[in-house]
Design an enzyme around this catalytic site. Sequence first.
Site, PDB file in Angstrom:
ATOM      1  N   SER A 416       0.828  -1.205   0.000  1.00 62.69           N
ATOM      2  CA  SER A 416       0.000   0.000   0.000  1.00 62.69           C
ATOM      3  C   SER A 416       0.859   1.250   0.000  1.00 62.69           C
ATOM      4  CB  SER A 416      -0.924  -0.003   1.213  1.00 62.69           C
ATOM      5  OG  SER A 416      -0.158  -0.035   2.393  1.00 62.69           O
ATOM      6  N   HIS A 437      -3.090  -2.839  -5.651  1.00 61.64           N
ATOM      7  CA  HIS A 437      -3.366  -2.430  -4.274  1.00 61.64           C
ATOM      8  C   HIS A 437      -4.860  -2.535  -3.990  1.00 61.64           C
ATOM      9  CE1 HIS A 437      -3.588   0.980  -1.104  1.00 61.64           C
ATOM     10  NE2 HIS A 437      -3.564  -0.202  -0.545  1.00 61.64           N
ATOM     11  N   GLU A 449      -6.102   0.068  -6.711  1.00 59.26           N
ATOM     12  CA  GLU A 449      -5.136   0.954  -7.360  1.00 59.26           C
ATOM     13  C   GLU A 449      -4.188   0.045  -8.140  1.00 59.26           C
ATOM     14  OE1 GLU A 449      -4.311   4.977  -4.746  1.00 59.26           O
ATOM     15  OE2 GLU A 449      -3.415   3.126  -4.027  1.00 59.26           O
ATOM     16  N   ASN A 487      -3.519   6.723  -0.285  1.00 60.31           N
ATOM     17  CA  ASN A 487      -2.912   6.889   1.034  1.00 60.31           C
ATOM     18  C   ASN A 487      -2.053   8.151   1.120  1.00 60.31           C
ATOM     19  OD1 ASN A 487      -4.153   4.722   2.184  1.00 60.31           O
ATOM     20  ND2 ASN A 487      -2.455   3.291   1.844  1.00 60.31           N
TER      21      ASN A 487
END
Length: 692
Positions: A416, A437, A449, A487
């Site tokens: 991640s 991801h 992702e 993130n």
Amino acid sequence: MAAINPVVDLAMDGDIAILSVNHPPVNALSQQVRAGLLDGIRRAIGDAAVRAIVLICDGKTFIAGADITEFGKPPVAPSLAEVEDALEGSPRPVIAAIHGTALGGGLEVALCCHYRVAVPSARCGLPEVNLGLLPGAGGTQRLPRIVGVEQALDMVTSGKHVDAKAAHAAGLIDELVAEGDLRGGAIGFARRVVAEGRPLRRVRDLDDKVAAARGKPEIFEAFRKANAKKFRGFLAPEYNIRTIEAAVDKPFDEGLAIERKLFIELMQGTQSAAQRYVFFAERQVWKIPDVPDDTPAIPIRKVGVIGAGTMGGGIAMNFANIGMPVTIVETKQDALDRGLGVVRKNYERSTKSGRLTMAGVEQRMQLLTGTLALEQLADCDLVIEAVFENMDIKREVFGKLDRIVKPGAILATNTSALDINQIATAVQRPDAVIGLHFFSPANVMRLVEVVRAQHTSKPVIATSMQLARKLGKIAALVGVCPGFVGNRILYARSQQASAMLMEGAMPWDIDQAIYDFGLPMGPFAMSDLAGLDIGWSAEKSKSSIREVLCEQNRRGQKTGAGFYDYDEQRNPRPSPVTEKIVKDFAARSGQPQRTISQQEILERCLYAQINEGAKILEEKIAIRPSDIDIVWINGYGWPVYRGGPMFYADTVGLHEVVARLEDYGPRLGKDFAISPLLRQMAADGKRFQDLK
Ligand code: 3H9
């Protein structure tokens, strides 16, 4: 066959007129279609030889709705209402022949026909609510008159498609016809209507089903109450409910006027603009400028997953759900057993809600093979690594995979945040390496992702995107940077949230502001859910609030306490323990304490996100602003009616965003810098939507 115009034809089959629409891709009701239909129906009515009219569509679907690209632009005649009046007022029976999907304006047109036939694979729905709208062409008044109030409420507020069989049972479809022979079946039906002298059945004249709910406002109140959580923040569901109430309480034409008024109000509002934007964003996100649709894909028949933890298990479930065999590798038998046990439990939970049968559970479990031997992955077409987030471990795993897995396979990591370019240096085939991801819980969350590393090949990218689609996910292609898109933006928000704790806000103050804005939870509640001890070890220093909470065994929901205290049902309560810890830290920081307004909380959190999004665009980590919005809507619960952070920025005005960030100045942190792109766009009066 006579062409009425380039998209509508009129033909005769004996004494039956066939009015057909041919306007790919979905036969949307563009101006040309409306004009053609109006002209066609008038001509058919004007021909004394015509005994009935069949309305049918070419291509893969019946009319799938109004043309959404026309929304927000000045209306062009003829209106859909004119077309509908002509159909409904026809002195000869009109029969809608449905295949594919009859959606929105498409179903509304069908409801103005006197009869409806469909092939079994067809589906009907009024999905306007998903565009922040309500059916604005009589659907809210006609649907409940056919299917009853309860089903109408469900359909207009959920946007759900109903299959032909259920639609037939509900009375929405009069007859199901053979799958491959819609035209023949519809003509046969029309002939019977004529032969039997059946009446012109106008849905607007029906009353039984709405009468059943008349004088019973409690039906609507109960519906509102039962769905309050689902509808939170959205305008359209409530507006849809009001139109169904009008259908029950008012004469047809008055109900229609109410529908019109509420439709226009929604159409002019920001929520619908946001939801319409998201509709197109969801379709754009699959388009990659340098990876065309015809890029050869790698056949994927067998998948390997490394790690049977929460992520690995969830990822494996996705593939089993589409019937693909998965080999799951763990290092220890008990971890493997535990992981597979959790997967089984998750599946079994789905049987309780009726989403899955026990046979379905067994079928899926049989597709999952657990092993301790990495060698078992040799013949996989795709391997997804989901081990501990540690670069050395990941590189070691990839080095081994490189020696084991057959050439041509895709080697993916579920990291991640780690640098995938660095992971790729562990293999001789960096073109095969990509990030996939998934978001936790991976069997539930829609977002993936897809992370393109420096050497990732185009077939590997194309295959990954296609595969995500097959899994029922929405995938955004992003580049390598710490945290990728989602993130990284989350981190920008967390920094502001943490900074505000030092200035006088409590975690629940910040969470409340974010929740009220429309997200499912704020940053601190989210940390509690994920677990505060991710990446924490007891040996570490006590340098942050989070670490001190962990020291005290307040590690989040799982330990009954974190930033919040939790009761047995995991309901959060502000915690005096946390309050003291925060205050101690704040006192030590020496920062003056003040009351922080909800407005400041929101602006600092959200504008910092927008600023980070702009940097992501500058660095070409995301292809387009709407991809960032897709990530935040599907991965983090950003309210779709606000269109994602970048769309939201446009509604605020980029100039305003920059001005507010400048006002906050040093409070934003010493490393905070306003994105040059954002600054430039603000100065030029531009919007992110202009950056196509
Ligand atoms: C309405 O009807 C209002 C009325 O109540 C009142 C009026 C007064 N318009 O999804 P796909 C495009 S509101 C324009 O990939 P699929 C789409 O952008 C409308 N364009 O295909 C895409 O373009 P591109 C209520 C539309 O097979 C291409 O068609 N109706 C429209 O996976 C293919 O689409 C809806 O909300 C449209 N209405 O799914 C239905 N629809 O290729 C919306 C699609 O350039 N549509 N496009 O990316 C759908 O749900 C799906 O498209 C459908 C097909 C299920 C039909």
